[in-house]
Design a protein around this motif. Sequence first.
Motif, PDB file in Angstrom:
ATOM      1  N   PHE A  97      72.257  50.249  48.516  1.00 51.22           N
ATOM      2  CA  PHE A  97      73.203  50.258  47.788  1.00 51.22           C
ATOM      3  C   PHE A  97      72.934  50.789  46.204  1.00 51.22           C
ATOM      4  CE2 PHE A  97      75.887  48.514  44.230  1.00 51.22           C
ATOM      5  CZ  PHE A  97      76.965  49.028  44.800  1.00 51.22           C
ATOM      6  N   SER A  98      71.948  50.656  45.851  1.00 47.76           N
ATOM      7  CA  SER A  98      71.391  51.099  44.409  1.00 47.76           C
ATOM      8  C   SER A  98      71.178  52.568  44.409  1.00 47.76           C
ATOM      9  CB  SER A  98      70.284  50.234  43.808  1.00 47.76           C
ATOM     10  OG  SER A  98      70.715  48.966  43.370  1.00 47.76           O
ATOM     11  N   ALA A  99      70.574  52.839  45.730  1.00 55.05           N
ATOM     12  CA  ALA A  99      70.195  54.405  45.879  1.00 55.05           C
ATOM     13  C   ALA A  99      71.590  55.229  45.761  1.00 55.05           C
ATOM     14  CB  ALA A  99      69.410  54.531  46.927  1.00 55.05           C
ATOM     15  N   GLN A 100      72.465  54.750  46.406  1.00 58.96           N
ATOM     16  CA  GLN A 100      73.613  55.683  46.571  1.00 58.96           C
ATOM     17  C   GLN A 100      74.401  55.408  44.985  1.00 58.96           C
ATOM     18  OE1 GLN A 100      74.874  57.511  49.013  1.00 58.96           O
ATOM     19  NE2 GLN A 100      72.869  57.245  50.143  1.00 58.96           N
ATOM     20  N   ALA A 101      74.460  54.436  44.486  1.00 60.17           N
ATOM     21  CA  ALA A 101      75.246  54.216  43.179  1.00 60.17           C
ATOM     22  C   ALA A 101      74.611  55.185  42.172  1.00 60.17           C
ATOM     23  CB  ALA A 101      74.991  52.843  42.578  1.00 60.17           C
ATOM     24  N   LEU A 102      73.084  55.360  42.335  1.00 57.57           N
ATOM     25  CA  LEU A 102      72.160  56.210  41.565  1.00 57.57           C
ATOM     26  C   LEU A 102      72.668  57.548  41.548  1.00 57.57           C
ATOM     27  CD1 LEU A 102      70.169  56.617  39.489  1.00 57.57           C
ATOM     28  CD2 LEU A 102      68.330  56.650  41.083  1.00 57.57           C
ATOM     29  N   ARG A 103      72.726  58.064  42.914  1.00 58.44           N
ATOM     30  CA  ARG A 103      73.197  59.483  43.368  1.00 58.44           C
ATOM     31  C   ARG A 103      74.518  59.746  42.762  1.00 58.44           C
ATOM     32  NH1 ARG A 103      71.695  60.182  49.652  1.00 58.44           N
ATOM     33  NH2 ARG A 103      69.936  61.613  49.365  1.00 58.44           N
ATOM     34  N   GLY A 104      75.277  58.900  42.767  1.00 61.49           N
ATOM     35  CA  GLY A 104      76.827  59.139  41.988  1.00 61.49           C
ATOM     36  C   GLY A 104      76.676  59.219  40.397  1.00 61.49           C
ATOM     37  N   VAL A 105      75.912  58.331  39.983  1.00 65.33           N
ATOM     38  CA  VAL A 105      75.685  58.278  38.604  1.00 65.33           C
ATOM     39  C   VAL A 105      74.958  59.566  38.023  1.00 65.33           C
ATOM     40  CG1 VAL A 105      74.387  57.268  36.720  1.00 65.33           C
ATOM     41  CG2 VAL A 105      75.534  55.747  38.413  1.00 65.33           C
ATOM     42  N   LEU A 106      74.100  60.074  38.922  1.00 60.65           N
ATOM     43  CA  LEU A 106      73.083  61.449  38.498  1.00 60.65           C
ATOM     44  C   LEU A 106      73.714  62.567  38.636  1.00 60.65           C
ATOM     45  CD1 LEU A 106      69.735  60.600  40.321  1.00 60.65           C
ATOM     46  CD2 LEU A 106      70.220  60.769  37.836  1.00 60.65           C
ATOM     47  N   ALA A 107      74.900  62.352  39.720  1.00 59.47           N
ATOM     48  CA  ALA A 107      75.688  63.698  39.839  1.00 59.47           C
ATOM     49  C   ALA A 107      76.811  63.773  38.785  1.00 59.47           C
ATOM     50  CB  ALA A 107      76.485  63.609  41.236  1.00 59.47           C
ATOM     51  N   ALA A 108      77.444  62.698  38.126  1.00 57.94           N
ATOM     52  CA  ALA A 108      78.384  62.458  37.312  1.00 57.94           C
ATOM     53  C   ALA A 108      77.379  62.747  35.895  1.00 57.94           C
ATOM     54  CB  ALA A 108      79.143  61.166  37.093  1.00 57.94           C
ATOM     55  N   ALA A 109      76.226  62.320  35.532  1.00 60.17           N
ATOM     56  CA  ALA A 109      75.765  62.597  34.287  1.00 60.17           C
ATOM     57  C   ALA A 109      75.273  64.065  34.356  1.00 60.17           C
ATOM     58  CB  ALA A 109      74.448  61.864  34.364  1.00 60.17           C
ATOM     59  N   ALA A 110      75.043  64.705  35.184  1.00 55.32           N
ATOM     60  CA  ALA A 110      74.501  66.083  35.250  1.00 55.32           C
ATOM     61  C   ALA A 110      75.754  66.955  35.086  1.00 55.32           C
ATOM     62  CB  ALA A 110      74.104  66.815  36.523  1.00 55.32           C
ATOM     63  N   GLU A 111      76.884  66.521  35.442  1.00 55.82           N
ATOM     64  CA  GLU A 111      78.113  67.230  35.410  1.00 55.82           C
ATOM     65  C   GLU A 111      78.567  67.117  33.737  1.00 55.82           C
ATOM     66  OE1 GLU A 111      82.774  66.703  36.398  1.00 55.82           O
ATOM     67  OE2 GLU A 111      81.356  67.083  38.003  1.00 55.82           O
ATOM     68  N   ARG A 145      72.645  68.400  19.623  1.00 49.97           N
ATOM     69  CA  ARG A 145      73.908  68.100  20.102  1.00 49.97           C
ATOM     70  C   ARG A 145      73.666  66.655  19.685  1.00 49.97           C
ATOM     71  NH1 ARG A 145      75.328  66.783  26.458  1.00 49.97           N
ATOM     72  NH2 ARG A 145      77.580  66.480  25.951  1.00 49.97           N
ATOM     73  N   SER A 146      72.857  65.854  19.919  1.00 57.17           N
ATOM     74  CA  SER A 146      72.405  64.455  19.499  1.00 57.17           C
ATOM     75  C   SER A 146      72.919  64.439  17.930  1.00 57.17           C
ATOM     76  CB  SER A 146      71.169  63.954  20.041  1.00 57.17           C
ATOM     77  OG  SER A 146      71.094  63.835  21.353  1.00 57.17           O
ATOM     78  N   LEU A 147      71.836  65.310  17.355  1.00 55.79           N
ATOM     79  CA  LEU A 147      72.074  64.987  15.856  1.00 55.79           C
ATOM     80  C   LEU A 147      73.384  65.149  15.307  1.00 55.79           C
ATOM     81  CD1 LEU A 147      68.834  67.033  14.706  1.00 55.79           C
ATOM     82  CD2 LEU A 147      69.541  64.463  14.332  1.00 55.79           C
ATOM     83  N   ALA A 148      74.115  66.482  15.917  1.00 56.62           N
ATOM     84  CA  ALA A 148      75.597  66.622  15.599  1.00 56.62           C
ATOM     85  C   ALA A 148      76.546  65.438  16.069  1.00 56.62           C
ATOM     86  CB  ALA A 148      75.920  68.073  16.094  1.00 56.62           C
ATOM     87  N   THR A 149      76.341  65.011  16.971  1.00 50.82           N
ATOM     88  CA  THR A 149      77.482  63.872  17.346  1.00 50.82           C
ATOM     89  C   THR A 149      76.946  62.449  17.163  1.00 50.82           C
ATOM     90  OG1 THR A 149      76.517  63.652  19.486  1.00 50.82           O
ATOM     91  CG2 THR A 149      78.136  65.538  19.224  1.00 50.82           C
ATOM     92  N   GLY A 150      75.765  62.128  16.819  1.00 51.29           N
ATOM     93  CA  GLY A 150      75.290  60.986  16.750  1.00 51.29           C
ATOM     94  C   GLY A 150      75.246  60.118  17.999  1.00 51.29           C
ATOM     95  N   ARG A 151      75.059  60.732  19.085  1.00 49.15           N
ATOM     96  CA  ARG A 151      74.884  60.037  20.378  1.00 49.15           C
ATOM     97  C   ARG A 151      73.452  60.658  20.868  1.00 49.15           C
ATOM     98  NH1 ARG A 151      80.374  61.259  23.361  1.00 49.15           N
ATOM     99  NH2 ARG A 151      79.527  59.885  24.706  1.00 49.15           N
ATOM    100  N   SER A 152      73.273  59.820  21.942  1.00 47.99           N
ATOM    101  CA  SER A 152      71.794  60.155  22.577  1.00 47.99           C
ATOM    102  C   SER A 152      72.396  60.965  23.879  1.00 47.99           C
ATOM    103  CB  SER A 152      71.122  59.021  22.939  1.00 47.99           C
ATOM    104  OG  SER A 152      71.801  58.233  23.942  1.00 47.99           O
ATOM    105  N   TYR A 153      73.290  61.006  24.556  1.00 46.36           N
ATOM    106  CA  TYR A 153      73.781  61.444  25.695  1.00 46.36           C
ATOM    107  C   TYR A 153      72.915  61.093  26.922  1.00 46.36           C
ATOM    108  CZ  TYR A 153      77.178  64.105  23.021  1.00 46.36           C
ATOM    109  OH  TYR A 153      78.051  64.544  22.229  1.00 46.36           O
ATOM    110  N   THR A 154      72.340  59.661  26.851  1.00 48.12           N
ATOM    111  CA  THR A 154      71.702  59.016  27.650  1.00 48.12           C
ATOM    112  C   THR A 154      72.453  57.549  28.004  1.00 48.12           C
ATOM    113  OG1 THR A 154      69.660  60.066  26.754  1.00 48.12           O
ATOM    114  CG2 THR A 154      69.384  57.952  28.191  1.00 48.12           C
ATOM    115  N   VAL A 155      72.404  57.242  29.378  1.00 51.39           N
ATOM    116  CA  VAL A 155      72.994  56.149  29.801  1.00 51.39           C
ATOM    117  C   VAL A 155      71.957  55.301  30.707  1.00 51.39           C
ATOM    118  CG1 VAL A 155      75.428  56.701  29.893  1.00 51.39           C
ATOM    119  CG2 VAL A 155      73.962  57.340  32.097  1.00 51.39           C
ATOM    120  N   THR A 156      71.747  54.190  30.621  1.00 48.84           N
ATOM    121  CA  THR A 156      70.624  53.402  31.295  1.00 48.84           C
ATOM    122  C   THR A 156      71.359  52.944  32.741  1.00 48.84           C
ATOM    123  OG1 THR A 156      69.533  53.019  29.351  1.00 48.84           O
ATOM    124  CG2 THR A 156      69.131  51.498  31.295  1.00 48.84           C
ATOM    125  N   PHE A 157      70.510  52.999  33.641  1.00 48.86           N
ATOM    126  CA  PHE A 157      70.971  52.541  35.017  1.00 48.86           C
ATOM    127  C   PHE A 157      69.964  51.493  35.397  1.00 48.86           C
ATOM    128  CE2 PHE A 157      70.498  52.446  39.757  1.00 48.86           C
ATOM    129  CZ  PHE A 157      72.006  52.667  39.997  1.00 48.86           C
TER     130      PHE A 157
END
Length: 171
Positions: free
Chosen positions: A74-88, A54-66
């Motif tokens: 606050f950071s723990a709750q934000a991370l939970r939200g980021v992880l849920a959206a990222a998994a989806e 997928r990464s080779l075909a699109t030129g993207r890594s599909y990785t975001v940095t938190f």
Amino acid sequence: MAKVTIEDISQETGLSRGTVSRAINNRPDISEATRARVLEACRKLNYRPSHAARSLATGRSYTVTFLYHQMDAFSAQALRGVLAAAAEARYFVHLVSLDQQPAERIAALPSERLDGFIASCPLSREAVSQLAEVHPLRTVVSTTVEGPAGVDVFRPDLREAGRLQARYALS
């Protein structure tokens, strides 16, 4: 047992690799009948998409940095939200603490392997500038930025958060 590939799904369905790929990636130019046929073959053969392909075909890594300073509530709750959206969205999340030596940590991030940055901590204008310099064309979002820096900022509604916490505690 060998890893099942798009080629295997193509052979199973009698469809081209391109058609199989478009169906798997939910592209609009595929009929529902074809999509259902491909997805059934994927289930039957236990197909799992390849992150590397997928990464080779699109030129993207599909990785975001938190980015965070300390893993507080606050950071723990934000991370939970980021992880849920990222998994989806089938993204990986790379965690980086900026509590010590933030300039060195930012400089050490692999630019070719990251699609964007989400900060749950205040970013100085210098940090934003460094991110833009080291990782050009990457999206940066933050909850706070010290001074205008050309970054999308999402400020939490603390009053509403308090109401929700109180409702939860009182229930």
